[in-house]
Design a protein around this motif. Sequence first.
Motif, PDB file in Angstrom:
ATOM      1  N   PHE A 119      -8.524   3.077   2.215  1.00  0.00           N
ATOM      2  CA  PHE A 119      -8.791   2.310   1.000  1.00  0.00           C
ATOM      3  C   PHE A 119      -9.196   0.880   1.316  1.00  0.00           C
ATOM      4  CE2 PHE A 119      -6.485   5.783  -0.964  1.00  0.00           C
ATOM      5  CZ  PHE A 119      -7.257   5.989  -2.080  1.00  0.00           C
ATOM      6  N   HIS A 120      -8.765   0.417   2.474  1.00  0.00           N
ATOM      7  CA  HIS A 120      -9.193  -0.899   2.933  1.00  0.00           C
ATOM      8  C   HIS A 120      -9.529  -0.756   4.408  1.00  0.00           C
ATOM      9  CE1 HIS A 120      -7.775  -2.955  -0.698  1.00  0.00           C
ATOM     10  NE2 HIS A 120      -6.668  -2.246  -0.605  1.00  0.00           N
ATOM     11  N   GLN A 124       0.827  -1.198   0.000  1.00  0.00           N
ATOM     12  CA  GLN A 124       0.000   0.000   0.000  1.00  0.00           C
ATOM     13  C   GLN A 124       0.867   1.255   0.000  1.00  0.00           C
ATOM     14  OE1 GLN A 124      -3.571   0.087   0.017  1.00  0.00           O
ATOM     15  NE2 GLN A 124      -3.199  -2.009  -0.598  1.00  0.00           N
ATOM     16  N   PHE A 142      -7.296   8.516   3.217  1.00  0.00           N
ATOM     17  CA  PHE A 142      -8.509   7.746   2.937  1.00  0.00           C
ATOM     18  C   PHE A 142      -8.280   6.285   3.275  1.00  0.00           C
ATOM     19  CE2 PHE A 142     -11.370   5.477  -0.032  1.00  0.00           C
ATOM     20  CZ  PHE A 142     -12.569   6.006   0.410  1.00  0.00           C
ATOM     21  N   LYS A 177       3.463   1.572  -1.590  1.00  0.00           N
ATOM     22  CA  LYS A 177       3.844   1.775  -2.982  1.00  0.00           C
ATOM     23  C   LYS A 177       2.804   2.639  -3.690  1.00  0.00           C
ATOM     24  CE  LYS A 177       5.344  -0.409  -7.181  1.00  0.00           C
ATOM     25  NZ  LYS A 177       5.582  -1.606  -7.948  1.00  0.00           N
ATOM     26  N   MET A 178       1.557   2.517  -3.250  1.00  0.00           N
ATOM     27  CA  MET A 178       0.505   3.340  -3.820  1.00  0.00           C
ATOM     28  C   MET A 178       0.407   4.678  -3.082  1.00  0.00           C
ATOM     29  SD  MET A 178      -0.636   0.898  -5.832  1.00  0.00           S
ATOM     30  CE  MET A 178      -2.334   1.150  -6.348  1.00  0.00           C
ATOM     31  N   SER A 179       1.414   4.972  -2.295  1.00  0.00           N
ATOM     32  CA  SER A 179       1.482   6.180  -1.471  1.00  0.00           C
ATOM     33  C   SER A 179       0.220   6.352  -0.626  1.00  0.00           C
ATOM     34  CB  SER A 179       1.785   7.432  -2.310  1.00  0.00           C
ATOM     35  OG  SER A 179       0.660   7.970  -2.887  1.00  0.00           O
ATOM     36  N   ARG A 180      -0.239   5.238  -0.083  1.00  0.00           N
ATOM     37  CA  ARG A 180      -1.444   5.289   0.749  1.00  0.00           C
ATOM     38  C   ARG A 180      -1.102   5.326   2.232  1.00  0.00           C
ATOM     39  NH1 ARG A 180      -4.749   0.722  -2.616  1.00  0.00           N
ATOM     40  NH2 ARG A 180      -5.093   1.973  -4.476  1.00  0.00           N
TER      41      ARG A 180
END
Lengths: 1106, 442
Positions: A952-953, A869, A950, A871-874
């Motif tokens: 996301f999960h 995650q 946010f 990696k998705m800059s989350r």
Amino acid sequence: MSIERRDFLKGLGVAGAAIAATGCDYNSPVAIPAPLNFLEDPFVPYENVLPYVVQDEQLVNGVPDYIATRCDECPAGCGAVAKIREGRVINIEGNANDPISGGNLCAKGIAGLQSTYSPDRFKGPLQAGAETTWDVAAAALATAVQGGGVAWLGRYRSGSLAALIGQFMRAAGGPALMWEPLGPDALRGAVRTAFGRDALPTWHLDDAHTVVSFGADFTASWISPVEHARGWANSRDPAHGDFVSRTVFIAPRLGNSGVLADVHLSPAVGTEVDVALALAKLVAGRNGYAGPALALLSGVDASAVATASGVSAARMEELAGWLAEDRSVVLPGGPTDGTDPGALAAAVLLLNEVCGNIGRSVRFGDEQPTAHHANTALVLTLLDDCRSGKVKVLFIDDLDPVFNLPPEAKAAEALAKVGTLVVLTNEPSESTLPNAWVLPPGSTVEAWGDGNVRTGHYTLQQQAMRPLFGTRAVGDLLLAIAAKAGLAVAAATPTDATPTDATPTDATPTDATPADATPADATPTQPVAPPVVRKRLPMGSPELLGTSPSALMGAAAVATAPAAPPVPVPGLDAPDFGSYVKAWWQGVVWVAAGQPGNFEDWWIQALLHGGWFQPADATGADFQLAATPKAAGKLSGDGAVNLVIFAHPFLHDGRHANKPWAQEVPEPVSSWSWTTWAEIHPATADKLGLVRGDRVTVSTSRGSIDIDWSPSPAIRPDTVAVVLGNGKTTGGRYTRYGANPMKLIGAELDASTGALRFTSSRAGLAMSSEKAVSIPYIGSMDMTDRPINYAVSVEDLGKGEGAGSIVPMELPELDPRLVAAGIHDMYPEPDHPTYRFAMAVDLNRCTGCGACMTACHSENNIPVVGPEQMKMSRYMGWIRLSRYWQGEGETPDVRFQPVMCQQCSHAPCEGVCPVLATYHNLDGLNAMIYNRCVGTRYCANNCPYSARRFNFHTFRWPDSFNLMLNPDVSTRDMGVMEKCTFCVQRIRAVKDHYRDQGFTVTVPPEALDELTACAKACPSDALTFGNAKAPESKVSQKFDDPRAYRMLGELNTKPGVRYLARINHIPSVAHHQGAGEGGDEGHGNLGSTGGEHAGGTGNGATSAHT
Amino acid sequence: MNDLTYGAITRDILRPLFKPSVAYLGLLGLALSVMAWGGYCWYVQLENGLGVGGYQPPVFWGVYITTFVFWIGIGHAGTLISAILFLFRSKWRTGVYRASEAMTIFAVMTAGLFPAIHVGRAWNAYWLFPYPNQRELWQNFKSPLMWDVFAVSTYFSVSTIFFYVGLIPDIATVRDKTTGFVGMMYKQLALGWRGTDRQWHHYMAAYGFFAAFATPLVLSVHSVVSWDFAMAQTAGWHSTLFPPYFVAGAIFSGCAMVITLLLPMSRIFDWGKYLTTWHFESLAKMCLLTGFILTYSYATEHYLAWYSDNPYEWGIFAFRATGAYSWVFWIMVSCNCLIPLVWWSKKLRTNWVVLFAVSVVINIGMWFERFNIIASSLAHQFDPASWVYYTPSWVELGILAGSFGWFFVWFLLFIKVMPSVAIAEVKELVRPPLKADGEAAA
């Protein structure tokens, strides 16, 4: 069939009773907890017990208790406060009474909470992988100890535990080595040679006009980061002194502290010692130094050094001028710096001597005793003894030598030869070999203990909560073994039990002679073990958090107290370690304090206070170095680049690798998380064709690792630097990332000090065929000239206009008629009747240490998302630590900037939420109703600061991490937006507190200064929270500073966060010439400044409407 | 056309309604399976969270909003053709308006799915509607997303009613040709239409009214959708140019989509008599006009960004053209500005292959236009420290594909159950049957 009325009622009654019975069953006694014998049932978490069948009298549900304790995550020895809710520690913060921590704590200390709740913790004692009981373990070890050949290899311990270990090992007849993989071995050796003292001086950066570091990462991993960060920030802060220190870094790369530097000199690897000596020679030539060190400098040729090192002679002259003219402090290299760490440390001590710093900024007196600390050479000898069979019983106390030593040391093989290997550790590591006894000691908050890292500095560690699992503290285990083995029970004298006596350092392990340590005239009387006292305090109790140490601790009594009879110190027959600690305090600390008053009262006060602190006066030491330090070590191998290894600021040497907070919070300089990376100069990377997302192979003759890479414009092009800490092959679930660079180096020792030479190899560097699993969190290191992060040069400071001022916002000119009518702003500040909560972030004090981010995770139940995650800059942390490289070459000018929700008065996020899940409240907060959010994410798009996160999960902690959640903050499920709300739960708590006291006034400003978790954590006090409506509040005063500006101010969002520009010693680069701050003030935007305040801070108020 | 009789027209146009062919069933099956795949992707997303998408904060909007705007844009052409061209008495609308209107309804239905797919908690998406509830919650009418809810739902309901009103005489025609259960259905739907003068009188009044009512909505709905962006302060979005620019883009893409849909129908059903080259040429000219407006808007956007000297605006527009998303930008420019220029040649715009190919290219270009606006602006927000690069995940692309499946399922069902060309209006264009024509005309 007809139903009679009576039959119907009968039936109804039976059915009703059945239903009622079923209903009762829901609360049936089955759920009543097991009796309180949890220690005997070690494999069941204590979680399933209902806590309040018998409720603690003092406990009020929902009201936290605070217990003073200490942080044991590194050897710095900070005092800490544990926040307890309903029996569980949920947060750890600094203890304001403690002079080292100063009330703050670093990222490692805050993340220490996760060592308590780690799901990978051993739930009880194991023998060769099989569950066993503590009684069996103690009995078996007692037998083994009686057989002789006992040795101890542990981390640095101090205070009563060090005393107990010393007593135990003396009685058992074996050496006790206290060692740190990244301990200051070289410095310790150099201090012994140069000053003849077994101690580390303390380093005082506060009043230094010039701070020079030869590589020491002093705000992140070197000796006492919290204290140094505070000292450095003070030295930079014109409000603290009348000067702004220069920071000079002399090392092949810039670490976490290095990027703070104004000037970066990177001499050729191997010439650092010569540079230090050349500087000393130049300084001596300027300041007329005539001390003993002068003779050592006769052979130094500064111009030859300039040629050899590549540092220009002019630069050296300039630096020497700074050092000669004003107060300074020169920090030696950290454990991993320099090809000859011992020589480098000695040369730096010499330089300090020449600069006149010894006894001033480099102080003895409040020194750190180190006689009981072992160096790596001793550890290698011990491993030899293990291999040869001399060591039959080896205790490993919370260390991982297999991971932390180079493969050449063959630690695993040596340990496997030990008949009875006892590993005292809470979590699996590479050293928990299959044949070992694994005896988990529990975490810091689960056990009694104390610390004494410096003369006159004693911290107490209370048992803040019941052990989560069936663990037993090291002290309790040793006492149990001693009792079963019948080890000598004679008590030692007070002096005998000080930690300095705990281990024979100079002797090789096999030569240890324990017998002479037992005094013949030992008093046989034993202290009566009193019941352990736990004292809870309500929130905000001044006893704990506000009063000065001397008032409470009877420091005044030290001088006047009559000579008291010697108080016996405890021996190996103490019933438990808690009693031992108390008796030790009575025998040692109370005596050191001059035996003021009644010990029991004093003890309670010490517990409340967190310890007893009376730092000794600063003293110098006689310089007695006999020979000029000389760099003799060469790099081995024939790779293309020099290999430098450095400590991870959060994972350190790898001991914190199983803490998800430490793994996930992006490392501030590289912004990498969950991996091992190599720092590579962009030019070198270009040559290799590396782009973002590639990986590199770093190889030496010893091995090669495949890791990520990070561009660092400051590293020497001929050098590659690899971070330590990751890459455990066996360890907790969060440690299996990256690679261990220790595999690359040999077990080469520094000749003069016995320290490990981390910088000893050249390495090959090549692009790997692998691709990166993740990416760095921070997108661009180039600010592209946007009004985000300002710096002011010292010369411009306070001039108020021109280049020294900051122009965040210029409102368009209004119609004169509107101005005449008192309307200065098309978008006036909303009504904030009582509070306008706000925060000042002093970028000049920020060291980019990451403590704020970690504290925010801890306080606000922020989930950890993992490398995929990331990696998705989350990243879910509510604070982003932005980092921009503005300079180049010798003036790197790196800017950190913590960006949290700016709590705008005209928040772009609020207007666009279709369901009003986010809104502006009367206290100036941009509040968030998680439950109302449907997740359109429009708010996050519209936030110019990108401060919203946010879900996301649905991110969930595994058992038992969920036990550390803060019950005041709801956890968020997938699909919900979240962000910083200035720890609104803490705001509510403090407001409620004052309301409950019957006050009708607002919360006093001083109760708010450090209210938020980030401000409380910040070791350098860069963050100030408060009520901007109160002109006397600290935050208002910060807002009035001429350096204050608003990030992206021209968007006119009227944020509640203001930044104070960094002060640079290099020319300002982000100036907007010819305009003042005027537009920023004068229209009543933030409480305290009111409507009439117009550029009163000395800025050129050029806007038409003021 | 004048040689056609009423009977022939009815026969021709009702031909697709009966007895599905294997090819038709195959197409329907394909559309259904693509739709099912999209449904599965949505299920994956509902189960695991939006993280299955490729979102990289601060890119919080991606394929779903892109596709939402795309379908709303497609939904423009139908009502434009049927309402505005009706009011302008533009004759060429007759042949194409029924299918375009159907396209509009289905496109808006498709678009309407996307807010629910897009939000993080789809199960709470109804909170966007202001309805009385015991929690006393109310919506934020300052939010452009709320305006969206109203604009789209109003547009959908008015378009649907308008569509249905226009269908009534033709449903009656179908009713007259069917029996049994199917006939019963058409009978109900025909609302007792008998084609009397009195009915025609009321009918034309109602039709004109709805045409007038729908006309401003055509302009408003995409203006409101554009405010989702224009009202935000994100650089690259915050522009007063957006409403006309979006409306032009919507008509551009909608007309292209009409060509894409009707050209094959015209070939397959042998409707060359009703959907003539003239119709398609008119649509192509419409595309040329709106495409020119669009090109002009692109240029204006860039010019304003440069002229404003606003570092964020100019940063975004320079980034769009030259940065990591430049491939999207150049797809957009090629598909929307350059390739449609071939229609300036009459030879090419009357060539059905070129017509079809370019219309598809325009549809692709218009999807990428929205993607360009959304992704590039968010990927390079104000603070460079938060710059990212977003690429859609398989789930997002699956739902994008599924939306086409969903749309085509509806459209295929429509051409099977309803006359896709307005029979009554086409009949108005031919010579009415005279008694002298005898039985052949019946």
